[in-house]
Structures are given as structure tokens and as C-alpha cells.
Write an enzyme that holds these catalytic residues in place. Structure first.
Site, mmCIF file in Angstrom:
data_model
loop_
_atom_site.group_PDB
_atom_site.id
_atom_site.type_symbol
_atom_site.label_atom_id
_atom_site.label_comp_id
_atom_site.label_asym_id
_atom_site.label_seq_id
_atom_site.Cartn_x
_atom_site.Cartn_y
_atom_site.Cartn_z
ATOM 1 N N TRP A 29 0.918 -1.180 0.119
ATOM 2 C CA TRP A 29 0.083 0.231 0.022
ATOM 3 C C TRP A 29 0.960 1.355 0.055
ATOM 4 O O TRP A 29 1.740 1.228 0.914
ATOM 5 C CB TRP A 29 -0.760 0.060 1.200
ATOM 6 C CG TRP A 29 -2.372 -0.040 0.953
ATOM 7 C CD1 TRP A 29 -2.668 -1.576 0.972
ATOM 8 C CD2 TRP A 29 -3.441 0.594 0.932
ATOM 9 N NE1 TRP A 29 -4.108 -1.552 0.760
ATOM 10 C CE2 TRP A 29 -4.532 -0.127 0.673
ATOM 11 C CE3 TRP A 29 -3.393 1.967 0.901
ATOM 12 C CZ2 TRP A 29 -5.884 0.243 0.682
ATOM 13 C CZ3 TRP A 29 -4.811 2.503 0.686
ATOM 14 C CH2 TRP A 29 -5.733 1.805 0.462
ATOM 15 N N ALA A 63 -0.404 -2.086 5.835
ATOM 16 C CA ALA A 63 0.286 -1.827 7.199
ATOM 17 C C ALA A 63 -0.187 -2.906 8.267
ATOM 18 O O ALA A 63 0.328 -3.383 9.051
ATOM 19 C CB ALA A 63 -0.023 -0.481 7.601
ATOM 20 N N PHE A 64 -1.667 -3.267 7.854
ATOM 21 C CA PHE A 64 -2.098 -4.037 9.005
ATOM 22 C C PHE A 64 -1.572 -5.532 9.009
ATOM 23 O O PHE A 64 -1.471 -6.094 10.078
ATOM 24 C CB PHE A 64 -3.783 -4.327 8.611
ATOM 25 C CG PHE A 64 -4.462 -4.976 9.677
ATOM 26 C CD1 PHE A 64 -4.544 -6.269 9.688
ATOM 27 C CD2 PHE A 64 -4.892 -4.111 10.855
ATOM 28 C CE1 PHE A 64 -5.460 -6.907 10.557
ATOM 29 C CE2 PHE A 64 -5.578 -4.900 11.639
ATOM 30 C CZ PHE A 64 -5.906 -6.201 11.604
ATOM 31 N N GLU A 65 -0.818 -5.932 7.808
ATOM 32 C CA GLU A 65 -0.407 -7.131 7.793
ATOM 33 C C GLU A 65 0.974 -7.323 8.313
ATOM 34 O O GLU A 65 1.685 -8.391 8.371
ATOM 35 C CB GLU A 65 -0.553 -7.743 6.230
ATOM 36 C CG GLU A 65 -1.893 -8.036 5.860
ATOM 37 C CD GLU A 65 -2.872 -7.223 5.633
ATOM 38 O OE1 GLU A 65 -2.374 -6.061 5.103
ATOM 39 O OE2 GLU A 65 -4.073 -7.090 6.011
ATOM 40 N N VAL A 88 0.722 4.831 6.265
ATOM 41 C CA VAL A 88 -0.828 4.814 6.384
ATOM 42 C C VAL A 88 -1.077 6.298 6.081
ATOM 43 O O VAL A 88 -0.953 7.164 6.681
ATOM 44 C CB VAL A 88 -1.310 4.411 7.637
ATOM 45 C CG1 VAL A 88 -2.912 4.363 7.659
ATOM 46 C CG2 VAL A 88 -0.671 2.974 7.899
ATOM 47 N N HIS A 95 -11.052 4.751 9.623
ATOM 48 C CA HIS A 95 -10.471 3.281 9.147
ATOM 49 C C HIS A 95 -8.612 3.720 9.307
ATOM 50 O O HIS A 95 -8.229 2.827 9.990
ATOM 51 C CB HIS A 95 -10.441 2.949 7.876
ATOM 52 C CG HIS A 95 -10.103 1.644 7.606
ATOM 53 N ND1 HIS A 95 -9.002 1.335 6.730
ATOM 54 C CD2 HIS A 95 -10.381 0.427 8.274
ATOM 55 C CE1 HIS A 95 -8.842 -0.200 6.566
ATOM 56 N NE2 HIS A 95 -9.577 -0.432 7.357
ATOM 57 N N PHE A 120 9.570 -0.034 14.294
ATOM 58 C CA PHE A 120 8.412 0.427 13.636
ATOM 59 C C PHE A 120 8.954 1.481 12.677
ATOM 60 O O PHE A 120 8.901 2.739 13.176
ATOM 61 C CB PHE A 120 7.720 1.094 14.828
ATOM 62 C CG PHE A 120 6.318 1.643 14.644
ATOM 63 C CD1 PHE A 120 5.970 3.071 14.465
ATOM 64 C CD2 PHE A 120 5.046 0.726 14.069
ATOM 65 C CE1 PHE A 120 4.607 3.591 14.151
ATOM 66 C CE2 PHE A 120 3.863 1.276 13.818
ATOM 67 C CZ PHE A 120 3.979 2.668 13.775
HETATM 68 N N1 LIG Z 1 -5.488 2.718 3.659
HETATM 69 C C1 LIG Z 1 -4.219 2.132 3.798
HETATM 70 C C2 LIG Z 1 -4.199 0.617 4.039
HETATM 71 N N2 LIG Z 1 -5.345 0.026 4.127
HETATM 72 C C3 LIG Z 1 -5.187 -1.418 4.180
HETATM 73 C C4 LIG Z 1 -5.021 -2.275 5.271
HETATM 74 O O1 LIG Z 1 -3.332 -1.987 5.962
HETATM 75 C C5 LIG Z 1 -5.015 -3.821 5.301
HETATM 76 O O2 LIG Z 1 -4.269 -4.108 4.274
HETATM 77 C C6 LIG Z 1 -6.715 -3.979 4.846
HETATM 78 O O3 LIG Z 1 -7.412 -3.306 5.910
HETATM 79 C C7 LIG Z 1 -6.771 -5.570 5.013
HETATM 80 O O4 LIG Z 1 -6.325 -6.136 6.090
HETATM 81 N N3 LIG Z 1 -3.088 0.299 4.353
HETATM 82 C C8 LIG Z 1 -1.830 0.789 4.251
HETATM 83 O O5 LIG Z 1 -0.883 0.374 4.434
HETATM 84 N N4 LIG Z 1 -1.876 2.175 4.248
HETATM 85 C C9 LIG Z 1 -3.082 2.801 3.889
HETATM 86 O O6 LIG Z 1 -3.103 3.997 3.631
HETATM 87 C C1 LIG Z 2 -5.866 4.263 6.232
HETATM 88 C C2 LIG Z 2 -6.928 4.065 5.157
HETATM 89 O O1 LIG Z 2 -7.498 2.484 5.168
HETATM 90 C C3 LIG Z 2 -7.700 4.951 4.272
HETATM 91 O O2 LIG Z 2 -7.073 4.815 3.062
HETATM 92 C C4 LIG Z 2 -8.876 4.402 4.066
HETATM 93 O O3 LIG Z 2 -9.636 5.507 3.356
HETATM 94 P P1 LIG Z 2 -11.235 5.679 3.695
HETATM 95 O O4 LIG Z 2 -11.120 6.332 5.072
HETATM 96 O O5 LIG Z 2 -11.428 7.081 3.026
HETATM 97 O O6 LIG Z 2 -12.071 4.570 3.593
#
Ligand SMILES: Nc1c(NC[C@H](O)[C@H](O)[C@H](O)CO)[nH]c(=O)[nH]c1=O
Ligand SMILES: CC(=O)[C@@H](O)COP(=O)(O)O
Length: 161
Positions: A29, A63-65, A88, A95, A120
Site C-alpha cells: 500500500w 500496514a495491517f499485515e 498509512v 479506518h 516500527f
Molecule cells: N489505507 C491504507 C491501508 N489499508 C489497508 C490495510 O492496511 C489492510 O491491508 C486491509 O485493511 C486488509 O487487512 N494500508 C496501508 O498500508 N496504508 C493505507 O493508507
Molecule cells: C487508512 C485507510 O485505510 C484509508 O486509506 C481508507 O480510506 P477511507 O477512510 O476514505 O475509506
């Protein structure tokens, strides 16, 4: 505001750095940011004497992973430190907050629940421009700082052993 390059560092000159093994988990991401963080980290590790064959890079979707992948690497025991790299960027909803909190706690847990320092290196920014500035732009490269931190934590662990 004056631009401050947060990544200026003096060579660490660490003993036996050539034996260090580093795992890097990088989320895809915002890869226009995370790949620059990755490259900045690798550049420092190589400068400090880590052989490229001792640096292993593992991509994950977001990032969540990073938490799961970093914990797996920490528990596997093949690395002296693990660097978790992500970016992120705030969207319209909350979210952002959940992802940032989860990954911060997850990487913290790697440090508490495993014997391997987990670094981190996750940007948590409101705007894309902030991320660009911190991944090789006017404010330096957080990947550089993460690599320096990883080496310092390996040395810390060796000094107390
Ligand atoms: N919005 C961003 C994300 N969102 C995806 C999550 O990290 C994750 O992959 C998803 O929720 C499935 O588990 N990830 C980022 O690294 N950066 C972002 O801005
Ligand atoms: C940090 C995120 O997951 C973000 O990109 C999601 O965007 P949104 O809050 O507009 O759905």
C-alpha cells in the site's frame, strides 16, 4: 518552517555487523513511499557492513499485515532484527485510526513477545505530501532512521548478553 533532515546520521562503525541478519517486511500500500523507505534502510545497512545476502525483504499487502508477518519472522529466529515498513495515509473515515493503532500495537507486541527487536517504520500521515517528505524528501528518510535503530538494538542485545 525550516526543513530539517531527520535522517542525518554519523556512521555507527558497529563491530561484527557483517554477521547481522536483517528481515524487512514492507507493505505494498502506498508503495511510492514504502519502497523509498525500504531502499533508504537497505542503503544504510549496506553502508554499515551488512552483506546484501543477510538482508531479506518480504512484501505484504498493507500496514495491517505488518504485525502478522513481523511476528512470524521474529518468532522464526532467523533474524537479529526485523524492520516493519508501511505508510498509512488518512482517508475520509476512521479506518486510518484503526489501522495505525493495530500496527503500532502489533509491532510493539513483537518486541514484547519475541526475543528479536522489531522496528516500527510506519508513516502515519494526514497527507500524501507528508509521507513523501519523510521517505527521501525534505524531511529525510524514516527508513534510514529505522535501519540505524535496528543496528543499535542488535548491539544493545549483544551488549547485555
Ligand atoms: N489505507 C491504507 C491501508 N489499508 C489497508 C490495510 O492496511 C489492510 O491491508 C486491509 O485493511 C486488509 O487487512 N494500508 C496501508 O498500508 N496504508 C493505507 O493508507
Ligand atoms: C487508512 C485507510 O485505510 C484509508 O486509506 C481508507 O480510506 P477511507 O477512510 O476514505 O475509506
Amino acid at each position: 518552517m525550516a526543513t530539517v533532515n531527520l535522517s542525518d546520521y554519523r556512521p555507527l562503525k558497529i563491530n561484527n555487523a557483517s554477521s547481522f541478519r536483517i528481515g524487512i517486511v514492507v507493505s505494498e500500500w502506498n508503495d511510492f513511499v514504502t519502497y523509498n523507505l525500504r531502499d533508504g534502510a537497505i542503503e544504510v545497512l549496506k553502508k554499515e557492513g551488512i552483506p546484501i545476502d543477510n538482508i531479506s525483504v518480504f512484501p505484504v499487502p498493507g500496514a495491517f499485515e505488518l504485525s502478522y508477518a513481523s511476528m512470524q519472522l521474529c518468532k522464526q529466529g532467523n533474524f537479529d532484527a526485523v524492520i516493519a515498513i508501511g505508510c498509512v495515509i488518512r482517508g475520509e473515515t476512521s479506518h486510518f485510526d484503526y489501522v495505525c493503532s493495530a500496527v503500532a500495537q502489533g509491532i510493539k507486541d513483537c518486541n514484547i513477545l519475541s526475543d528479536v527487536p522489531a522496528i516500527f517504520c510506519v508513516l502515519t500521515d494526514d497527507k500524501k505530501e507528508q509521507s513523501i517528505a519523510r521517505s527521501g524528501g525534505a524531511l529525510g528518510n524514516k527508513g534510514v532512521e529505522a535501519a540505524v535503530t535496528a543496528l543499535q538494538m542488535i548491539e544493545f542485545k549483544r551488549n547485555i548478553s
